[in-house]
Design a protein around this motif. Structure first.
Motif, PDB file in Angstrom:
ATOM      1  N   ILE A   1       0.851  -1.185   0.000  1.00 34.77           N
ATOM      2  CA  ILE A   1       0.000   0.000   0.000  1.00 34.77           C
ATOM      3  C   ILE A   1       0.891   1.241   0.000  1.00 34.77           C
ATOM      4  CG2 ILE A   1      -1.652   1.349   1.344  1.00 34.77           C
ATOM      5  CD1 ILE A   1      -2.790  -1.282   2.365  1.00 34.77           C
ATOM      6  N   THR A   2       0.637   2.149  -0.940  1.00 29.59           N
ATOM      7  CA  THR A   2       1.364   3.412  -0.972  1.00 29.59           C
ATOM      8  C   THR A   2       0.367   4.533  -0.715  1.00 29.59           C
ATOM      9  OG1 THR A   2       1.111   3.523  -3.364  1.00 29.59           O
ATOM     10  CG2 THR A   2       3.167   2.620  -2.541  1.00 29.59           C
ATOM     11  N   LEU A   3       0.693   5.385   0.223  1.00 28.71           N
ATOM     12  CA  LEU A   3      -0.218   6.453   0.612  1.00 28.71           C
ATOM     13  C   LEU A   3       0.049   7.717  -0.198  1.00 28.71           C
ATOM     14  CD1 LEU A   3      -0.031   5.952   4.456  1.00 28.71           C
ATOM     15  CD2 LEU A   3      -1.780   5.114   2.892  1.00 28.71           C
ATOM     16  N   PHE A   4      -1.000   8.487  -0.439  1.00 27.77           N
ATOM     17  CA  PHE A   4      -0.903   9.740  -1.172  1.00 27.77           C
ATOM     18  C   PHE A   4      -0.471  10.851  -0.228  1.00 27.77           C
ATOM     19  CE2 PHE A   4      -2.807  13.785  -2.128  1.00 27.77           C
ATOM     20  CZ  PHE A   4      -2.354  14.010  -3.406  1.00 27.77           C
ATOM     21  N   GLN A   5       0.447  11.686  -0.676  1.00 27.06           N
ATOM     22  CA  GLN A   5       0.901  12.843   0.094  1.00 27.06           C
ATOM     23  C   GLN A   5       0.979  14.053  -0.837  1.00 27.06           C
ATOM     24  OE1 GLN A   5       1.352  12.510   3.349  1.00 27.06           O
ATOM     25  NE2 GLN A   5       1.239  10.291   3.360  1.00 27.06           N
ATOM     26  N   SER A   6       0.652  15.213  -0.313  1.00 22.42           N
ATOM     27  CA  SER A   6       0.868  16.451  -1.057  1.00 22.42           C
ATOM     28  C   SER A   6       2.218  17.012  -0.628  1.00 22.42           C
ATOM     29  CB  SER A   6      -0.259  17.453  -0.751  1.00 22.42           C
ATOM     30  OG  SER A   6      -0.127  17.939   0.560  1.00 22.42           O
ATOM     31  N   PRO A   7       2.784  17.966  -1.367  1.00 23.10           N
ATOM     32  CA  PRO A   7       4.053  18.560  -0.941  1.00 23.10           C
ATOM     33  C   PRO A   7       3.977  19.157   0.467  1.00 23.10           C
ATOM     34  CG  PRO A   7       3.655  19.102  -3.228  1.00 23.10           C
ATOM     35  CD  PRO A   7       2.411  18.418  -2.725  1.00 23.10           C
ATOM     36  N   THR A   8       2.859  19.763   0.824  1.00 13.89           N
ATOM     37  CA  THR A   8       2.716  20.323   2.166  1.00 13.89           C
ATOM     38  C   THR A   8       2.714  19.221   3.215  1.00 13.89           C
ATOM     39  OG1 THR A   8       1.553  22.255   1.330  1.00 13.89           O
ATOM     40  CG2 THR A   8       1.212  21.714   3.645  1.00 13.89           C
ATOM     41  N   ASP A   9       2.070  18.086   2.923  1.00 13.55           N
ATOM     42  CA  ASP A   9       2.084  16.958   3.851  1.00 13.55           C
ATOM     43  C   ASP A   9       3.510  16.490   4.106  1.00 13.55           C
ATOM     44  OD1 ASP A   9      -0.687  16.936   4.021  1.00 13.55           O
ATOM     45  OD2 ASP A   9      -0.910  15.383   2.471  1.00 13.55           O
ATOM     46  N   ILE A  10       4.313  16.404   3.064  1.00 10.04           N
ATOM     47  CA  ILE A  10       5.689  15.934   3.202  1.00 10.04           C
ATOM     48  C   ILE A  10       6.498  16.897   4.061  1.00 10.04           C
ATOM     49  CG2 ILE A  10       7.837  15.518   1.935  1.00 10.04           C
ATOM     50  CD1 ILE A  10       6.112  14.329  -0.301  1.00 10.04           C
ATOM     51  N   VAL A  11       6.327  18.196   3.844  1.00  7.66           N
ATOM     52  CA  VAL A  11       7.073  19.191   4.619  1.00  7.66           C
ATOM     53  C   VAL A  11       6.599  19.225   6.074  1.00  7.66           C
ATOM     54  CG1 VAL A  11       7.505  21.666   4.860  1.00  7.66           C
ATOM     55  CG2 VAL A  11       7.631  20.591   2.611  1.00  7.66           C
ATOM     56  N   GLU A  12       5.290  19.254   6.288  1.00  9.77           N
ATOM     57  CA  GLU A  12       4.764  19.399   7.643  1.00  9.77           C
ATOM     58  C   GLU A  12       4.894  18.134   8.484  1.00  9.77           C
ATOM     59  OE1 GLU A  12       0.775  20.822   7.181  1.00  9.77           O
ATOM     60  OE2 GLU A  12       1.450  22.852   6.684  1.00  9.77           O
ATOM     61  N   LYS A  13       4.760  16.965   7.876  1.00 13.12           N
ATOM     62  CA  LYS A  13       4.800  15.712   8.637  1.00 13.12           C
ATOM     63  C   LYS A  13       6.220  15.192   8.838  1.00 13.12           C
ATOM     64  CE  LYS A  13       0.300  14.050   7.084  1.00 13.12           C
ATOM     65  NZ  LYS A  13      -0.380  13.011   6.302  1.00 13.12           N
ATOM     66  N   ASN A  14       7.218  15.848   8.219  1.00 17.27           N
ATOM     67  CA  ASN A  14       8.596  15.383   8.321  1.00 17.27           C
ATOM     68  C   ASN A  14       8.714  13.896   8.027  1.00 17.27           C
ATOM     69  OD1 ASN A  14      10.470  17.352   8.621  1.00 17.27           O
ATOM     70  ND2 ASN A  14      10.279  17.471  10.838  1.00 17.27           N
ATOM     71  N   LEU A  15       8.213  13.468   6.888  1.00 18.90           N
ATOM     72  CA  LEU A  15       8.234  12.055   6.511  1.00 18.90           C
ATOM     73  C   LEU A  15       9.666  11.564   6.334  1.00 18.90           C
ATOM     74  CD1 LEU A  15       5.254  12.067   4.041  1.00 18.90           C
ATOM     75  CD2 LEU A  15       5.279  11.272   6.387  1.00 18.90           C
ATOM     76  N   GLN A  16       9.897  10.329   6.675  1.00 13.05           N
ATOM     77  CA  GLN A  16      11.231   9.733   6.634  1.00 13.05           C
ATOM     78  C   GLN A  16      11.678   9.460   5.199  1.00 13.05           C
ATOM     79  OE1 GLN A  16      13.224   9.400   9.283  1.00 13.05           O
ATOM     80  NE2 GLN A  16      11.591  10.470  10.345  1.00 13.05           N
ATOM     81  N   PRO A  17      12.946   9.759   4.894  1.00 13.83           N
ATOM     82  CA  PRO A  17      13.493   9.410   3.578  1.00 13.83           C
ATOM     83  C   PRO A  17      13.455   7.903   3.381  1.00 13.83           C
ATOM     84  CG  PRO A  17      14.936  10.936   4.721  1.00 13.83           C
ATOM     85  CD  PRO A  17      13.895  10.509   5.707  1.00 13.83           C
ATOM     86  N   GLY A  18      13.283   7.487   2.129  1.00 15.13           N
ATOM     87  CA  GLY A  18      13.225   6.074   1.802  1.00 15.13           C
ATOM     88  C   GLY A  18      11.821   5.509   1.843  1.00 15.13           C
ATOM     89  N   ALA A  19      10.866   6.307   2.316  1.00 19.45           N
ATOM     90  CA  ALA A  19       9.477   5.846   2.393  1.00 19.45           C
ATOM     91  C   ALA A  19       8.864   5.848   1.002  1.00 19.45           C
ATOM     92  CB  ALA A  19       8.681   6.742   3.322  1.00 19.45           C
ATOM     93  N   ARG A  20       8.176   4.790   0.649  1.00 17.84           N
ATOM     94  CA  ARG A  20       7.490   4.697  -0.634  1.00 17.84           C
ATOM     95  C   ARG A  20       6.131   5.376  -0.499  1.00 17.84           C
ATOM     96  NH1 ARG A  20       8.386   2.977  -5.220  1.00 17.84           N
ATOM     97  NH2 ARG A  20       6.771   2.287  -6.622  1.00 17.84           N
ATOM     98  N   MET A  21       5.806   6.244  -1.438  1.00 21.60           N
ATOM     99  CA  MET A  21       4.553   6.988  -1.370  1.00 21.60           C
ATOM    100  C   MET A  21       4.169   7.504  -2.741  1.00 21.60           C
ATOM    101  SD  MET A  21       5.924  10.504   0.351  1.00 21.60           S
ATOM    102  CE  MET A  21       6.988   9.676   1.487  1.00 21.60           C
ATOM    103  N   ARG A  22       2.993   8.103  -2.774  1.00 19.42           N
ATOM    104  CA  ARG A  22       2.525   8.818  -3.962  1.00 19.42           C
ATOM    105  C   ARG A  22       2.535  10.297  -3.643  1.00 19.42           C
ATOM    106  NH1 ARG A  22      -2.536   5.128  -5.964  1.00 19.42           N
ATOM    107  NH2 ARG A  22      -1.239   3.484  -6.821  1.00 19.42           N
TER     108      ARG A  22
END
Length: 157
Positions: free
Chosen positions: A33-54
């Protein structure tokens, strides 16, 4: 054991087997399962590098750069934040600046995105629901409007 007790026991066993099967299916799907993220989600949630996503949003105007061996670099924006994307392959025919796009890939340590697939909207009325919702929340697109322009100033209500 009476007939009623045997029937209830059989129903209980059948429900347990169904529950176990459903659990196994969900467990096996959890890795793909790959979750959808917007650019703001990526910046605000501090998502970990290497994570597979949309990653979804709009292709920023003036950001598309084509290299050698079918390499393309562009920026995906939601009006508030932007994420640079690198892709190697054939882009969809409808891919262009200012249009909605969903990319699937991996977030790099430098907060750039390495895409292995790029999806563009397929007609004038379609934009992925998550992308449209994100743009609507930020005031960059309203239903009934033509293709949203990420560089246009937000309209006041």
């Amino acid at each position: 054991m009476t007939r009623k007790q045997r029937r209830l026991t059989l129903i209980g066993i059948a429900l347990a087997v169904l529950g176990l099967a459903a659990g196994l299916v969900l467990y096996s799907l959890s890795g793909s399962i790959t979750l959808f993220q917007s650019p703001t989600d990526i910046v605000e949630k501090n998502l970990q590098p290497g994570a597979r996503m949309r990653l979804g949003g709009l292709v920023e105007a003036g950001s598309v750069r084509r290299g050698q061996n079918m390499e393309v670099a562009f920026t995906v924006t939601d009006g508030r934040n932007s994420i640079p994307v690198a892709y190697r392959g054939i882009l969809p025919d409808l891919f262009r600046e200012g249009q909605g796009v969903v990319t699937e890939g991996v977030l790099g340590p430098d907060r750039s995105f390495r895409a292995d697939s790029v999806l563009a909207r397929h007609d004038e009325n379609y934009m992925p629901k998550e992308v449209a919702d994100s743009l609507k929340r930020q005031g960059h697109w309203k239903p009934g409007d033509p293709a949203p322009n990420p560089n246009a100033p937000a309209r006041s209500p």
